[in-house]
Motif scaffolding. Structure first.
Motif, PDB file in Angstrom:
ATOM      1  N   ALA A   1       8.815 -11.365 -20.607  1.00  0.00           N
ATOM      2  CA  ALA A   1       8.568 -10.541 -19.417  1.00  0.00           C
ATOM      3  C   ALA A   1       7.587 -11.333 -18.516  1.00  0.00           C
ATOM      4  O   ALA A   1       6.640 -11.924 -18.986  1.00  0.00           O
ATOM      5  CB  ALA A   1       7.913  -8.926 -19.926  1.00  0.00           C
ATOM      6  N   LEU A   2       7.936 -11.472 -17.475  1.00  0.00           N
ATOM      7  CA  LEU A   2       6.814 -11.660 -16.257  1.00  0.00           C
ATOM      8  C   LEU A   2       6.262 -10.778 -15.514  1.00  0.00           C
ATOM      9  O   LEU A   2       7.359  -9.943 -14.681  1.00  0.00           O
ATOM     10  CB  LEU A   2       7.672 -12.751 -15.396  1.00  0.00           C
ATOM     11  N   ILE A   3       5.291 -10.418 -15.486  1.00  0.00           N
ATOM     12  CA  ILE A   3       4.539  -9.341 -14.801  1.00  0.00           C
ATOM     13  C   ILE A   3       3.958  -9.971 -13.497  1.00  0.00           C
ATOM     14  O   ILE A   3       3.132 -10.548 -13.737  1.00  0.00           O
ATOM     15  CB  ILE A   3       3.599  -8.351 -15.655  1.00  0.00           C
ATOM     16  N   ASP A   4       4.013  -9.559 -12.301  1.00  0.00           N
ATOM     17  CA  ASP A   4       3.674 -10.142 -11.217  1.00  0.00           C
ATOM     18  C   ASP A   4       2.787  -8.835 -10.211  1.00  0.00           C
ATOM     19  O   ASP A   4       3.767  -7.800  -9.925  1.00  0.00           O
ATOM     20  CB  ASP A   4       4.982 -10.766 -10.227  1.00  0.00           C
ATOM     21  N   CYS A   5       1.612  -9.153  -9.887  1.00  0.00           N
ATOM     22  CA  CYS A   5       1.274  -8.079  -9.023  1.00  0.00           C
ATOM     23  C   CYS A   5       1.840  -8.081  -7.717  1.00  0.00           C
ATOM     24  O   CYS A   5       1.960  -9.065  -7.135  1.00  0.00           O
ATOM     25  CB  CYS A   5      -0.442  -8.157  -8.819  1.00  0.00           C
ATOM     26  N   ASN A   6       1.968  -6.830  -7.122  1.00  0.00           N
ATOM     27  CA  ASN A   6       2.787  -6.851  -5.751  1.00  0.00           C
ATOM     28  C   ASN A   6       1.324  -7.022  -4.596  1.00  0.00           C
ATOM     29  O   ASN A   6       0.605  -6.282  -4.617  1.00  0.00           O
ATOM     30  CB  ASN A   6       3.233  -5.521  -5.365  1.00  0.00           C
ATOM     31  N   ASN A   7       1.738  -8.076  -3.933  1.00  0.00           N
ATOM     32  CA  ASN A   7       0.566  -8.154  -2.692  1.00  0.00           C
ATOM     33  C   ASN A   7      -0.483  -8.194  -3.302  1.00  0.00           C
ATOM     34  O   ASN A   7      -1.450  -7.478  -2.853  1.00  0.00           O
ATOM     35  CB  ASN A   7       0.910  -7.263  -1.606  1.00  0.00           C
ATOM     36  N   PHE A   8      -0.831  -9.239  -4.342  1.00  0.00           N
ATOM     37  CA  PHE A   8      -2.167  -8.952  -5.242  1.00  0.00           C
ATOM     38  C   PHE A   8      -3.521  -8.634  -4.434  1.00  0.00           C
ATOM     39  O   PHE A   8      -3.993  -7.767  -4.642  1.00  0.00           O
ATOM     40  CB  PHE A   8      -2.284 -10.038  -6.150  1.00  0.00           C
ATOM     41  N   PHE A   9      -3.711  -9.689  -3.395  1.00  0.00           N
ATOM     42  CA  PHE A   9      -5.037  -9.612  -2.434  1.00  0.00           C
ATOM     43  C   PHE A   9      -5.032  -8.293  -1.774  1.00  0.00           C
ATOM     44  O   PHE A   9      -6.131  -7.546  -1.700  1.00  0.00           O
ATOM     45  CB  PHE A   9      -5.206 -10.742  -1.813  1.00  0.00           C
ATOM     46  N   VAL A  10      -4.064  -7.949  -1.207  1.00  0.00           N
ATOM     47  CA  VAL A  10      -3.912  -6.830  -0.243  1.00  0.00           C
ATOM     48  C   VAL A  10      -4.179  -5.567  -1.054  1.00  0.00           C
ATOM     49  O   VAL A  10      -4.958  -4.760  -0.893  1.00  0.00           O
ATOM     50  CB  VAL A  10      -2.570  -6.684   0.503  1.00  0.00           C
ATOM     51  N   SER A  11      -3.395  -5.327  -2.339  1.00  0.00           N
ATOM     52  CA  SER A  11      -3.467  -4.501  -3.389  1.00  0.00           C
ATOM     53  C   SER A  11      -4.876  -4.013  -3.674  1.00  0.00           C
ATOM     54  O   SER A  11      -5.619  -3.124  -3.757  1.00  0.00           O
ATOM     55  CB  SER A  11      -2.573  -4.575  -4.418  1.00  0.00           C
ATOM     56  N   CYS A  12      -5.675  -5.157  -4.044  1.00  0.00           N
ATOM     57  CA  CYS A  12      -6.993  -5.201  -4.348  1.00  0.00           C
ATOM     58  C   CYS A  12      -7.778  -4.441  -3.289  1.00  0.00           C
ATOM     59  O   CYS A  12      -8.988  -3.935  -3.616  1.00  0.00           O
ATOM     60  CB  CYS A  12      -7.599  -6.415  -4.752  1.00  0.00           C
ATOM     61  N   GLU A  13      -7.728  -4.825  -2.006  1.00  0.00           N
ATOM     62  CA  GLU A  13      -8.296  -4.514  -1.038  1.00  0.00           C
ATOM     63  C   GLU A  13      -8.083  -2.961  -0.609  1.00  0.00           C
ATOM     64  O   GLU A  13      -9.107  -2.208  -0.457  1.00  0.00           O
ATOM     65  CB  GLU A  13      -8.068  -5.198   0.499  1.00  0.00           C
ATOM     66  N   ARG A  14      -7.072  -2.465  -1.007  1.00  0.00           N
ATOM     67  CA  ARG A  14      -6.483  -1.366  -0.638  1.00  0.00           C
ATOM     68  C   ARG A  14      -7.096  -0.301  -1.542  1.00  0.00           C
ATOM     69  O   ARG A  14      -7.558   1.027  -1.323  1.00  0.00           O
ATOM     70  CB  ARG A  14      -5.079  -0.972  -0.690  1.00  0.00           C
ATOM     71  N   LEU A  15      -7.324  -0.992  -2.983  1.00  0.00           N
ATOM     72  CA  LEU A  15      -7.977  -0.047  -3.991  1.00  0.00           C
ATOM     73  C   LEU A  15      -9.256   0.504  -3.486  1.00  0.00           C
ATOM     74  O   LEU A  15      -9.806   1.776  -3.876  1.00  0.00           O
ATOM     75  CB  LEU A  15      -8.271  -1.003  -5.162  1.00  0.00           C
ATOM     76  N   PHE A  16     -10.108  -0.324  -2.997  1.00  0.00           N
ATOM     77  CA  PHE A  16     -11.381   0.032  -2.472  1.00  0.00           C
ATOM     78  C   PHE A  16     -11.565   0.623  -1.056  1.00  0.00           C
ATOM     79  O   PHE A  16     -12.439   0.983  -0.485  1.00  0.00           O
ATOM     80  CB  PHE A  16     -12.497  -0.970  -2.721  1.00  0.00           C
ATOM     81  N   GLN A  17     -10.538   0.206  -0.125  1.00  0.00           N
ATOM     82  CA  GLN A  17     -10.367   0.775   1.225  1.00  0.00           C
ATOM     83  C   GLN A  17      -9.033   1.436   1.351  1.00  0.00           C
ATOM     84  O   GLN A  17      -7.978   1.262   1.828  1.00  0.00           O
ATOM     85  CB  GLN A  17     -10.599  -0.431   2.227  1.00  0.00           C
ATOM     86  N   PRO A  18      -9.029   2.710   0.930  1.00  0.00           N
ATOM     87  CA  PRO A  18      -7.959   3.505   0.835  1.00  0.00           C
ATOM     88  C   PRO A  18      -7.197   3.764   2.321  1.00  0.00           C
ATOM     89  O   PRO A  18      -5.952   4.034   2.357  1.00  0.00           O
ATOM     90  CB  PRO A  18      -8.120   4.898   0.072  1.00  0.00           C
TER      91      PRO A  18
ATOM     92  N   SER B   1       1.716 -13.027 -15.292  1.00  0.00           N
ATOM     93  CA  SER B   1       1.255 -12.979 -16.635  1.00  0.00           C
ATOM     94  C   SER B   1       2.688 -12.954 -17.392  1.00  0.00           C
ATOM     95  O   SER B   1       3.555 -12.139 -16.987  1.00  0.00           O
ATOM     96  CB  SER B   1       0.293 -12.065 -17.297  1.00  0.00           C
ATOM     97  N   PHE B   2       3.052 -13.725 -18.213  1.00  0.00           N
ATOM     98  CA  PHE B   2       4.032 -13.648 -19.174  1.00  0.00           C
ATOM     99  C   PHE B   2       3.706 -12.949 -20.336  1.00  0.00           C
ATOM    100  O   PHE B   2       2.565 -13.129 -20.935  1.00  0.00           O
ATOM    101  CB  PHE B   2       4.615 -15.106 -19.725  1.00  0.00           C
ATOM    102  N   LEU B   3       4.578 -11.926 -20.892  1.00  0.00           N
ATOM    103  CA  LEU B   3       4.494 -11.591 -22.336  1.00  0.00           C
ATOM    104  C   LEU B   3       5.530 -11.636 -23.134  1.00  0.00           C
ATOM    105  O   LEU B   3       6.699 -11.541 -22.567  1.00  0.00           O
ATOM    106  CB  LEU B   3       4.245  -9.922 -22.176  1.00  0.00           C
TER     107      LEU B   3
END
Lengths: 169, 422
Positions: B5-22, B105-107
């Motif tokens: 499996a390859l797990i890839d975070c969607n728009n990772f940096f933007v998603s991190c920003e949105r987590l703390f700036q909803p 990440s690969f699993l």
């Protein structure tokens, strides 16, 4: 002599002594006789002298426990735990004051009456979550604040559950 | 059958920003590279506007104004912390993990029944626990898993999880026929155009290409890729990343720099950072290279670039010794009269600290003193925030440092930058 050093309980070296794992290998062997650094050589000697009494194991050795850790106590799920700062006194009735530090766990399920970090219209708010017949309600713990009934069209989500409040006395 | 499996975070940096700036949710958001140069992460809304990756921000200013695109400076401290959380959570879902990048990440999921459901549950857990949306691609090789992830991300009907192993082979081939060959992992831009000249345009066509011909034209690497596309796992999961053989720290300046003292400050800052990395992997460096250059895109200005490799008297990870060597080199390569845009340092000949060669002239006392000073420095900076204790030469006000006009707070690593709830 070496055996005596190793019987020292870890982390119990007397002040001024070098913990045994920091002793360079050379100092134990023949090389130490010609060791160029006098100061270090004397420290090694002191260590060896000091270590001899520990050859008799301390009866307390079997009872040495690990330090207790506030981190472990407050944080059950490190990956999903975040800290947040409180602004304002809307929750003072539940002992949460302006400037307090909240330990928030995102992995926990919400339940009626728990304190949550909610996102309401794009802003973080800390409130008590109630499931009522009319819908979800955010309740402050302060007489001056009215309940907020969440309307379906409102931009609302639960960000995490507040597990602890750290308040400076 | 192997299930990778390859797990890839969607728009990772933007998603991190949105987590703390909803409030950024649902708005067009981009994250810019160092010095606010180019777009390095785009929200879906921005992708829908046709903005490509790595576009310089100044080219987007008009579009941004029209559509209200919000641009944020990159906050790597935050992204690294969130990435570590995601990776640790993922490791609980498989005995074998390879962390491929900050957001991938690969699993190994071989032998797990009902994989699509399993992956959906994993996805839900990551979203709930760290708030980051991810896509999962599953297949019998890493190369196919990458493509499965691409499909999971692009085609909504898969609901973010796509398992090639669950498809019949005609079904899979039909899907591969729709994907351009350039999407294949390891097929670069140059190979893509050469493949197209050979009439290989889709992934399916590459999969069916004769291995011998591919080998003759492109070499064994692409031949292996073809085998992987045919479901044969040639690439294993690397579970431990080997300690780095080189550590590089270089950055462009926020403003052009002409004077030696400013360059010296920058070099000290980069050595400091590189030495911290070196110590965190318990290694020593035997040499250090320092380099400076002007901006090659400003052709009107006189151009200069120079590098110098300096061997160290003995392998070390002491910031002071590394700085001393680097500054000596810098002073030799510096020429006045140029406008410098970038400086950097590279640590070379890296060995584990335990493998330090012993010599008759070793000053063990000095080595011990250095080790305890450095570990104290690292501990203080870890606890009190980076840069709490630094060499004075790094300077207090860094007038050369990066432009990061719109950087969010370090919500998870600094006490006085936590998110606030009212």
């Amino acid at each position: 002599m070496q055996a005596a050093i190793h019987s020292l309980p870890a982390g119990r070296t007397a002040p001024g002594q070098v913990p045994s794992r920091q002793v360079p290998r050379a100092a134990h062997g023949l090389l130490s006789l010609t060791y160029p650094n006098k100061e270090l050589f004397h420290r090694q000697c002191a260590l060896l002298r000091g270590a001899v009494p520990a050859g008799f194991p301390s009866p307390a050795d079997d009872y040495v426990e690990q330090h207790i850790s506030l981190d472990e106590h407050l944080i059950r799920h490190p990956e999903s735990t975040f800290f947040m700062r409180v602004a304002g006194d809307s929750m003072r009735g539940l002992g949460i004051f302006d400037g307090d530090l909240l330990v928030v766990d995102r992995s926990l399920p919400t339940a009626h009456g728990c304190v949550v970090i909610a996102v309401l219209d794009g802003e973080f708010t800390v409130k008590q979550l109630l499931h009522t017949a009319e819908g979800q309600v955010l309740r402050a713990a302060h007489p001056a604040y009215a309940d907020t009934l969440i309307k379906p069209e409102q931009d609302f989500s639960i960000w995490g559950v507040v597990r602890w409040n750290v308040h400076k006395v | 059958m192997r299930a990778i499996a390859l797990i890839d975070c969607n728009n990772f940096f933007v998603s991190c920003e949105r987590l703390f700036q909803p409030r950024l949710e649902g708005k067009p958001v981009v994250v810019l590279s160092n010095n606010d140069g180019c777009v390095v992460s785009r929200s879906q809304e921005v992708k829908d506007l046709g903005v490509k990756m790595a576009v310089p921000w100044f080219q987007l200013k008009d579009l941004a104004k029209r559509h209200g695109i919000i641009a944020l400076s990159s906050n790597y401290t935050l992204y690294a912390d969130i990435s570590n959380r995601v990776m640790r959570l993922l490791s609980q879902w498989s005995p074998d993990q390879e962390i491929y990048s900050i957001d991938e990440s690969f699993l190994d999921m071989t032998g797990i029944p009902d994989l699509t459901q399993y992956a959906q549950t994993m996805r839900g857990t990551i979203k709930q626990c760290v708030g980051i949306p991810v896509c999962v691609g599953i297949a019998s090789s890493k190369t196919l898993a990458k493509l499965a992830n691409h499909v999971a991300k692009k085609q909504q009907r898969y609901d973010s999880v796509c398992d090639f192993n669950a498809m019949s082979s005609p079904e899979l081939d039909a899907l591969l026929a729709q994907i351009e060959v350039g999407e294949v992992w390891g097929v670069g831009r140059r190979s893509t155009s050469r493949l197209q000249q050979m009439g290989i345009n889709s992934v399916l066509e590459l999969k069916r290409a004769p291995a011998k011909r591919i080998r003759a034209e492109f070499g064994v690497m692409l031949e292996r890729t073809v085998a992987e596309l045919n479901g044969e796992a040639c690439l294993e999961l690397d579970d431990v990343t080997p300690p780095r053989q080189q550590i590089i720290c270089s950055r462009s300046f926020g403003v052009p720099v002409t004077l030696l003292p400013d360059l010296e400050q920058a070099v000290i800052a980069y050595v400091t950072r590189a030495a911290e990395k070196l110590r965190s992997q318990h290694s020593l460096a035997g040499g250090i290279q320092v380099y400076i250059r002007t901006n090659p895109h400003k052709e009107k200005y006189p151009q200069y670039q120079q590098a110098m490799l300096l061997p160290l008297f003995e392998p070390t990870n002491d910031t002071r010794l590394l700085c001393h060597a680097a500054l000596g080199g810098l002073r030799q390569i510096y020429r006045s009269g140029y406008v410098y845009q970038k400086a950097g340092v590279m640590l070379t000949e890296i060995i584990p600290a335990t493998a330090r060669p012993r010599t008759l002239f070793d000053d063990v006392a000095a080595q011990q003193k250095s080790a305890s000073l450095m570990s104290t420095l690292d501990r203080i900076n870890r606890r009190m925030g980076s840069g709490t204790v630094q060499l004075l030469g790094e300077g207090i006000s860094k007038n050369w440092s990066m432009r990061r006009g719109n950087m969010s707070q370090r919500y998870t690593t600094e006490w006085d930058e936590l998110a606030v709830a009212s």
